[in-house]
Design a protein around this motif. Structure first.
Motif, short mmCIF file in Angstrom:
data_model
loop_
_atom_site.label_atom_id
_atom_site.label_comp_id
_atom_site.label_asym_id
_atom_site.label_seq_id
_atom_site.Cartn_x
_atom_site.Cartn_y
_atom_site.Cartn_z
N VAL B 304 0.84 -1.20 0.00
CA VAL B 304 0.00 0.00 0.00
C VAL B 304 0.87 1.25 0.00
N ALA B 305 2.10 1.11 0.45
CA ALA B 305 2.99 2.27 0.55
C ALA B 305 3.36 2.79 -0.84
N ALA B 306 3.77 4.05 -0.90
CA ALA B 306 4.25 4.61 -2.17
C ALA B 306 5.57 3.95 -2.56
N ASP B 307 6.39 3.60 -1.56
CA ASP B 307 7.62 2.86 -1.80
C ASP B 307 7.33 1.37 -1.76
N LYS B 308 8.22 0.61 -2.32
CA LYS B 308 8.05 -0.85 -2.31
C LYS B 308 8.48 -1.39 -0.95
N ASN B 309 7.53 -1.96 -0.23
CA ASN B 309 7.82 -2.52 1.10
C ASN B 309 8.17 -4.01 1.06
N PHE B 310 8.06 -4.63 -0.13
CA PHE B 310 8.39 -6.06 -0.22
C PHE B 310 9.69 -6.23 -1.01
N GLU B 311 10.42 -7.28 -0.71
CA GLU B 311 11.66 -7.56 -1.43
C GLU B 311 11.33 -8.03 -2.84
N LYS B 312 12.32 -7.93 -3.72
CA LYS B 312 12.10 -8.26 -5.13
C LYS B 312 11.60 -9.69 -5.33
N ASP B 313 12.09 -10.60 -4.44
CA ASP B 313 11.73 -12.01 -4.62
C ASP B 313 10.47 -12.40 -3.86
N VAL B 314 9.62 -11.43 -3.56
CA VAL B 314 8.42 -11.70 -2.75
C VAL B 314 7.57 -12.83 -3.34
N ARG B 315 7.57 -12.93 -4.69
CA ARG B 315 6.71 -13.93 -5.32
C ARG B 315 7.29 -15.36 -5.23
N ASP B 316 8.50 -15.47 -4.69
CA ASP B 316 9.00 -16.82 -4.40
C ASP B 316 8.17 -17.47 -3.31
N LYS B 317 7.55 -16.65 -2.47
CA LYS B 317 6.72 -17.19 -1.39
C LYS B 317 5.23 -16.86 -1.63
N ALA B 318 4.95 -15.63 -2.03
CA ALA B 318 3.55 -15.22 -2.18
C ALA B 318 2.92 -15.87 -3.40
N SER B 319 1.64 -16.26 -3.26
CA SER B 319 0.93 -16.79 -4.43
C SER B 319 0.39 -15.65 -5.28
N LEU B 320 0.10 -14.54 -4.64
CA LEU B 320 -0.39 -13.35 -5.34
C LEU B 320 0.31 -12.15 -4.73
N TYR B 321 0.72 -11.23 -5.59
CA TYR B 321 1.37 -10.01 -5.09
C TYR B 321 0.76 -8.80 -5.81
N ILE B 322 0.21 -7.90 -5.04
CA ILE B 322 -0.37 -6.67 -5.59
C ILE B 322 0.55 -5.52 -5.21
N PRO B 323 1.28 -4.98 -6.19
CA PRO B 323 2.33 -4.01 -5.85
C PRO B 323 1.82 -2.61 -5.52
N ALA B 324 0.58 -2.25 -5.94
CA ALA B 324 0.08 -0.90 -5.70
C ALA B 324 -1.44 -0.89 -5.74
N VAL B 325 -2.05 -0.08 -4.87
CA VAL B 325 -3.51 -0.05 -4.83
C VAL B 325 -4.08 1.32 -5.18
N GLY B 326 -3.19 2.28 -5.55
CA GLY B 326 -3.61 3.66 -5.79
C GLY B 326 -4.76 3.79 -6.78
N LYS B 327 -4.71 3.02 -7.85
CA LYS B 327 -5.77 3.12 -8.86
C LYS B 327 -7.11 2.66 -8.32
N ILE B 328 -7.07 1.72 -7.40
CA ILE B 328 -8.33 1.26 -6.79
C ILE B 328 -8.82 2.31 -5.81
N THR B 329 -7.88 2.89 -5.08
CA THR B 329 -8.23 3.93 -4.11
C THR B 329 -9.01 5.05 -4.78
N ILE B 330 -8.52 5.49 -5.92
CA ILE B 330 -9.16 6.64 -6.57
C ILE B 330 -10.53 6.27 -7.11
N ILE B 331 -10.68 5.03 -7.52
CA ILE B 331 -12.00 4.59 -7.99
C ILE B 331 -12.98 4.53 -6.81
N MET B 332 -12.51 4.10 -5.67
CA MET B 332 -13.35 4.07 -4.46
C MET B 332 -13.82 5.47 -4.11
N LEU B 333 -12.87 6.40 -4.26
CA LEU B 333 -13.12 7.80 -3.94
C LEU B 333 -14.22 8.37 -4.85
#
Lengths: 337, 337
Positions: B304-333
């Motif tokens: 959710v942060a403007a900076d990347k809070n996860f390491e580059k290899d996050v998908r080695d463990k995560a099944s799904l990775y959403i890098p940014a939610v800003g576009k959804i935020t503005i639609i909610m707004l």
């Protein structure tokens, strides 16, 4: 001064001028006033302050009940646990006339949320948004029912401000206690000049306020400049100048109360201090010290912080030095009951 | 997974599911909707966000007006100068349906004050105290007139919550946009299970939320746990556990909506991550990284942060990775308009 030493002014005589007024007012009431203190943390200064509140209440004939929750009630509970529910219960209890929460609890953001949960009708500290809004807009009196509405529309017709006593149907808007305590110091020391009209009694004075928090520094700067002072507001990142908006400055501003305007300042702290008749410091740090050599000869220095923000030799320059205002703050608070 | 790589999920398809709904709704209205953006600083990301808002509005048939004040309008003016008056003017303008202020401006305390100045009827971001209060108390629907009152009395009879559509006379309480965007991600990814009853769709899930600010982390933790999740709320100073208050836990709680309770946790961050089905991180720092090796296999990670809070290899463990939610935020707004 021959000795080169300014006068050390303790808070007691200033607080004392209000004690009799409150005692008399309280004893004339048909019912006993009750203040609830809410202590939710294991913080020793907060507990000390709660004990101090109890002593002050007893001396004035006010009932005091301390509600302990979270880590204050039981060390195995979290800091702040249950505090919101305790506030709501006190809001809803008709026997409670005032609520005082011992902050800090969670940090500035969540604490600010809690300050809005306290009913504005029971907020003796003046921390509710409505009171800050009125202060920033120089709305000095309010119709009690407007406390119920979230939206504040400034209107000079609804809130005349060139009189000291509230017009019929209105009461004084509550001013946050610590900024008000500083004003009471300035009235006591004659910085506020009673020969000037109400609402302009700090006219002609330059005052530096070090700190710009929403609890102390910014409301204080607004309050002093609304009363006519030129205020230099100093924060870690910037220096701003607060001055009163002239009554007839521009027609668009006419619908608002004449109140402070804020601009960036290019002055340094040293330059601010050199021209200031009064220096108020409220920096929550034991290491921060205002340099005595930068002060203007004969200025008035007021320390609002829990730590000493002035150097030991402050009275070599200051004509008056008030080392602490806590006792006045608590009297202001009980006066709001 | 054979590749050992989780799926990278961009915000666009999630935002897209709402775009048509808003377009259709907007075009069916008898009048055009108008959103005012207020830009008061020289911050480049804020201006970028304002431009982005304009583009999104145009795509959806919403009128957008950017009001610039302070340093945004003129570099010689102070950051934030005039912003409060601009908000008040937009509050009072009947042609304006929504107001969006580009924060940060002054810092958390003064910004929080400004958030209360925006009329709750025009607060598309859901930053007003009333909306936070409702969220924390799990009050999902409200009668519009209650937005006018400063005091919120939780009452489960007034605000039933086991239904998805607002009962007659009520509307949905606005949920702060960023936390809501995260919930929409969790609905899209199936973490929220639609087979479960409304209000309990995150039941059985453990979610770590890193950050506890009043804008993102705390409302998000409350929202997720009100929906049944076990939430581990991680901040610099402490780890807390948010869980839903059982409906019949104790009789004193009966008058309140069943909602989250908060306790201290003795777990470490490593222990939290090891048991979490979802990890949401919102730390405003380029240096902060969630350790991939601590993540649970197959978890869902949302940045959710403007900076990347996860390491580059996050998908080695995560099944799904959403890098940014800003576009959804503005639609909610815009959906809140």
């Amino acid at each position: 001064m021959a000795s080169g030493k300014g006068v050390l002014l303790k808070a007691d005589p200033i607080a004392g001028t209000f004690q009799e007024e409150i005692k008399t007012g309280v004893s004339a009431l048909p019912h006993k006033l009750k203040l609830v203190g809410i202590l939710a943390t294991s913080s020793a200064p907060s507990r000390y302050y709660a004990d101090f509140t109890r002593k002050q209440c007893e001396a004035l004939g006010i009932e005091f009940e301390l509600k302990e929750t979270g880590a204050a009630a039981n060390p195995s509970l979290a800091e702040g646990e249950g505090v919101e529910q305790t506030i709501i219960e006190s809001n809803e209890d008709d026997n409670v006339h005032g609520i005082m929460v011992y902050f800090p609890i969670f940090g500035v953001q969540q604490d600010h949320y809690l300050q809005q949960v306290v009913s504005p009708f029971k907020d003796v500290e003046g921390l509710h948004f409505k009171f800050h809004y009125n202060l920033y807009h120089n709305i000095r009196f309010l119709r009690p029912k407007t406390l119920l509405t979230t939206i504040g529309v400034p209107s000079s017709t609804e809130a005349p401000m060139d009189t000291e006593s509230p017009p019929e149907g209105t009461v004084k808007s509550i001013i946050p206690c610590t900024p008000l305590a500083v004003v009471k110091c300035l009235e006591y020391t004659g910085i506020y000049n009673r020969l000037l009209p109400y609402g302009d009694r700090a006219y002609g004075k330059t005052i530096t306020v070090i700190n710009r928090s929403e609890v102390v520094g910014r409301p204080l700067a607004a309050l002093l400049s609304n009363d006519g002072a030129r205020v230099l507001s100093v924060d870690i990142g910037s220096i701003q100048e607060y001055t009163k908006r002239p009554k007839a400055a521009d027609s668009a501003a006419q619908r608002y109360n004449p109140r402070h305007v804020v601009h960036n300042s290019q002055m340094t702290l040293e330059e601010c201090l050199a021209v200031s008749d009064v220096v108020v410091s409220a920096v929550p740090s034991a290491n921060y010290k205002v340099k005595t050599e930068w002060l203007k000869d004969g200025c008035v220095c007021i320390n609002v912080a829990a730590d000493k923000n002035f150097e030991k030799d402050v009275r070599d320059k200051a004509s008056l030095y008030i080392p602490a205002v806590g006792k006045i703050t608590i009297i202001m608070l009980l006066r709001n009951l």
